[in-house]
Design a protein around this motif. Structure first.
Motif, PDB file in Angstrom:
ATOM      1  N   VAL A 131      20.400  43.812  24.304  1.00  0.00           N
ATOM      2  CA  VAL A 131      21.734  44.396  24.497  1.00  0.00           C
ATOM      3  C   VAL A 131      21.603  45.574  25.467  1.00  0.00           C
ATOM      4  N   GLY A 132      22.426  45.589  26.483  1.00  0.00           N
ATOM      5  CA  GLY A 132      22.315  46.603  27.525  1.00  0.00           C
ATOM      6  C   GLY A 132      22.946  47.932  27.158  1.00  0.00           C
ATOM      7  N   HIS A 133      23.043  48.791  28.139  1.00  0.00           N
ATOM      8  CA  HIS A 133      23.627  50.121  27.966  1.00  0.00           C
ATOM      9  C   HIS A 133      25.103  49.957  27.626  1.00  0.00           C
ATOM     10  N   LEU A 134      25.503  50.419  26.461  1.00  0.00           N
ATOM     11  CA  LEU A 134      26.864  50.185  25.973  1.00  0.00           C
ATOM     12  C   LEU A 134      27.933  50.853  26.822  1.00  0.00           C
ATOM     13  N   ALA A 135      27.568  51.874  27.580  1.00  0.00           N
ATOM     14  CA  ALA A 135      28.565  52.587  28.390  1.00  0.00           C
ATOM     15  C   ALA A 135      29.258  51.654  29.376  1.00  0.00           C
ATOM     16  N   HIS A 136      28.545  50.642  29.849  1.00  0.00           N
ATOM     17  CA  HIS A 136      29.145  49.724  30.826  1.00  0.00           C
ATOM     18  C   HIS A 136      30.219  48.855  30.174  1.00  0.00           C
ATOM     19  N   LEU A 137      30.001  48.462  28.916  1.00  0.00           N
ATOM     20  CA  LEU A 137      31.033  47.740  28.180  1.00  0.00           C
ATOM     21  C   LEU A 137      32.194  48.668  27.835  1.00  0.00           C
ATOM     22  N   HIS A 138      31.862  49.858  27.372  1.00  0.00           N
ATOM     23  CA  HIS A 138      32.903  50.813  26.984  1.00  0.00           C
ATOM     24  C   HIS A 138      33.810  51.155  28.157  1.00  0.00           C
ATOM     25  N   ASP A 139      33.217  51.224  29.346  1.00  0.00           N
ATOM     26  CA  ASP A 139      33.993  51.541  30.546  1.00  0.00           C
ATOM     27  C   ASP A 139      35.022  50.459  30.851  1.00  0.00           C
ATOM     28  N   GLU A 164      36.698  48.840  28.401  1.00  0.00           N
ATOM     29  CA  GLU A 164      37.534  48.729  27.195  1.00  0.00           C
ATOM     30  C   GLU A 164      37.000  47.700  26.201  1.00  0.00           C
ATOM     31  N   THR A 165      35.664  47.611  26.088  1.00  0.00           N
ATOM     32  CA  THR A 165      35.055  46.615  25.208  1.00  0.00           C
ATOM     33  C   THR A 165      33.988  47.260  24.332  1.00  0.00           C
ATOM     34  N   THR A 166      34.054  46.984  23.044  1.00  0.00           N
ATOM     35  CA  THR A 166      33.075  47.483  22.077  1.00  0.00           C
ATOM     36  C   THR A 166      32.189  46.333  21.621  1.00  0.00           C
ATOM     37  N   PHE A 167      30.896  46.619  21.459  1.00  0.00           N
ATOM     38  CA  PHE A 167      29.950  45.637  20.934  1.00  0.00           C
ATOM     39  C   PHE A 167      29.433  46.139  19.593  1.00  0.00           C
ATOM     40  N   ALA A 168      29.384  45.247  18.604  1.00  0.00           N
ATOM     41  CA  ALA A 168      28.857  45.610  17.290  1.00  0.00           C
ATOM     42  C   ALA A 168      28.220  44.385  16.653  1.00  0.00           C
ATOM     43  N   ALA A 169      27.306  44.616  15.738  1.00  0.00           N
ATOM     44  CA  ALA A 169      26.719  43.542  14.948  1.00  0.00           C
ATOM     45  C   ALA A 169      27.267  43.612  13.531  1.00  0.00           C
ATOM     46  N   VAL A 170      27.358  42.453  12.890  1.00  0.00           N
ATOM     47  CA  VAL A 170      27.812  42.370  11.500  1.00  0.00           C
ATOM     48  C   VAL A 170      26.891  41.414  10.760  1.00  0.00           C
ATOM     49  N   SER A 171      26.471  41.822   9.570  1.00  0.00           N
ATOM     50  CA  SER A 171      25.655  40.965   8.709  1.00  0.00           C
ATOM     51  C   SER A 171      26.211  41.010   7.286  1.00  0.00           C
ATOM     52  N   ARG A 172      25.854  40.006   6.502  1.00  0.00           N
ATOM     53  CA  ARG A 172      26.318  39.957   5.115  1.00  0.00           C
ATOM     54  C   ARG A 172      25.471  40.838   4.196  1.00  0.00           C
ATOM     55  N   ALA A 173      24.289  41.223   4.649  1.00  0.00           N
ATOM     56  CA  ALA A 173      23.437  42.103   3.847  1.00  0.00           C
ATOM     57  C   ALA A 173      24.133  43.435   3.605  1.00  0.00           C
ATOM     58  N   PRO A 174      23.847  44.105   2.497  1.00  0.00           N
ATOM     59  CA  PRO A 174      24.451  45.421   2.244  1.00  0.00           C
ATOM     60  C   PRO A 174      23.945  46.445   3.243  1.00  0.00           C
ATOM     61  N   LEU A 175      24.721  47.497   3.430  1.00  0.00           N
ATOM     62  CA  LEU A 175      24.375  48.525   4.401  1.00  0.00           C
ATOM     63  C   LEU A 175      23.011  49.150   4.097  1.00  0.00           C
ATOM     64  N   VAL A 183      16.473  48.760   8.917  1.00  0.00           N
ATOM     65  CA  VAL A 183      16.130  47.895  10.044  1.00  0.00           C
ATOM     66  C   VAL A 183      16.719  48.453  11.338  1.00  0.00           C
ATOM     67  N   HIS A 184      17.965  48.870  11.252  1.00  0.00           N
ATOM     68  CA  HIS A 184      18.661  49.434  12.413  1.00  0.00           C
ATOM     69  C   HIS A 184      17.905  50.642  12.965  1.00  0.00           C
ATOM     70  N   GLN A 185      17.480  51.512  12.078  1.00  0.00           N
ATOM     71  CA  GLN A 185      16.768  52.719  12.496  1.00  0.00           C
ATOM     72  C   GLN A 185      15.383  52.391  13.032  1.00  0.00           C
ATOM     73  N   ARG A 186      14.686  51.473  12.353  1.00  0.00           N
ATOM     74  CA  ARG A 186      13.337  51.112  12.788  1.00  0.00           C
ATOM     75  C   ARG A 186      13.332  50.472  14.171  1.00  0.00           C
ATOM     76  N   MET A 187      14.343  49.645  14.442  1.00  0.00           N
ATOM     77  CA  MET A 187      14.397  48.938  15.725  1.00  0.00           C
ATOM     78  C   MET A 187      14.947  49.817  16.843  1.00  0.00           C
ATOM     79  N   GLY A 188      15.640  50.892  16.497  1.00  0.00           N
ATOM     80  CA  GLY A 188      16.136  51.806  17.512  1.00  0.00           C
ATOM     81  C   GLY A 188      17.305  51.279  18.327  1.00  0.00           C
ATOM     82  N   TRP A 189      18.070  50.352  17.756  1.00  0.00           N
ATOM     83  CA  TRP A 189      19.210  49.794  18.481  1.00  0.00           C
ATOM     84  C   TRP A 189      20.374  50.784  18.503  1.00  0.00           C
ATOM     85  N   ALA A 190      21.045  50.864  19.663  1.00  0.00           N
ATOM     86  CA  ALA A 190      22.120  51.840  19.835  1.00  0.00           C
ATOM     87  C   ALA A 190      23.481  51.313  19.382  1.00  0.00           C
TER      88      ALA A 190
END
Length: 245
Positions: free
Chosen positions: A105-113, A115-126, A132-139
């Motif tokens: 996944v690239g630099h989100l600023a280019h999508l935000h510019d 008018e588009t937001t990118f997000a992931a969704v999973s069924r696992a609890p937060l 995992v999110h913190q360990r992988m360092g995804w923005a």
């Protein structure tokens, strides 16, 4: 293991030719590439022209700042791209395909510019997503749909006791006929991508894709497709995976 792979593929290396013969072959391929670009432009236009469906169900998600709705996930922008990350409750298996795609996944600023937001969704609890999110360092933001129908309604969790099974617009019977009956086993959560548009607070579903439909998100594969050895494997996203187009 890598050396075994390269030894096995030696016979598949391109033949060595003169510069003149290479240039002639390259020009021939260029015509096919141009044809593909024109076809891709046509398909992209057809995709943009798809009709849309209003989302009438009030989905509730869990995020770092608490509960939020689908419209909240837009973060005030007009468009939302949701990647359905394969992480089901209680699972310690981190899908290598979803992980690799998320790494791309690239630099989100280019999508935000735009008018588009990118997000992931999973069924696992937060509580299972956050480490995992913190360990992988995804923005990008990553939310939990635990307790909602979201995964089921968008056919990335296959459970006939909740909704009729469908994946990549195939019923359970069609999956069996395509040789994909293995998808109906204990592993219930699968990957995909859905796109939404909001207008005056109302949310509309405009597109979903599954299986190899997410290839375009994986920059690594697109780079490797330019090379003689290609993707070098037979994983879930491989072109050789029968029935997964």
């Amino acid at each position: 293991m890598a050396s075994e792979y390269y030894t096995r593929r030696e016979m598949d290396f391109p033949k060595v030719v003169s510069r003149e013969e290479f240039t002639a072959a390259r020009k021939k391929l260029l015509e096919s590439e141009k044809e593909l670009s024109r076809e891709r432009d046509r398909v992209n236009a057809e995709r943009r022209a798809l009709p849309m469906v209003e989302i009438e169900k009030d989905y509730v998600f869990d995020g770092p700042d608490g509960k939020l709705s689908l419209v909240d996930m837009f973060e005030g922008r007009r468009q939302l791209i949701v990647y359905h990350f394969m992480l089901q409750p209680g699972s310690h298996h981190l899908c290598p395909g979803c992980t690799m795609l998320s790494d791309n996944v690239g630099h989100l600023a280019h999508l935000h510019d735009r008018e588009t937001t990118f997000a992931a969704v999973s069924r696992a609890p937060l509580a299972e997503i956050t480490p995992v999110h913190q360990r992988m360092g995804w923005a990008f933001p990553w939310y939990s749909s635990e307790g909602s129908d979201f995964n089921y309604d968008f056919h990335v969790t296959l459970d006939a006791d909740v909704v009729p099974v469908e994946y990549n617009y195939r019923t359970a019977e069609e999956l069996e006929e395509a040789g994909l009956g293995w998808m109906l086993g204990e592993q219930r959560d699968w990957h995909g991508l859905s796109v939404f548009l909001q207008r005056t607070g109302r949310v509309y579903h405009t597109y979903s894709t599954y299986a190899r439909g997410t290839d375009l998100l994986n920059g690594t594969f697109n780079y490797l497709d330019l090379t003689p050895l290609g993707r070098q494997g037979d994983g879930f996203f491989s072109p050789s995976r029968e029935g997964m187009e």
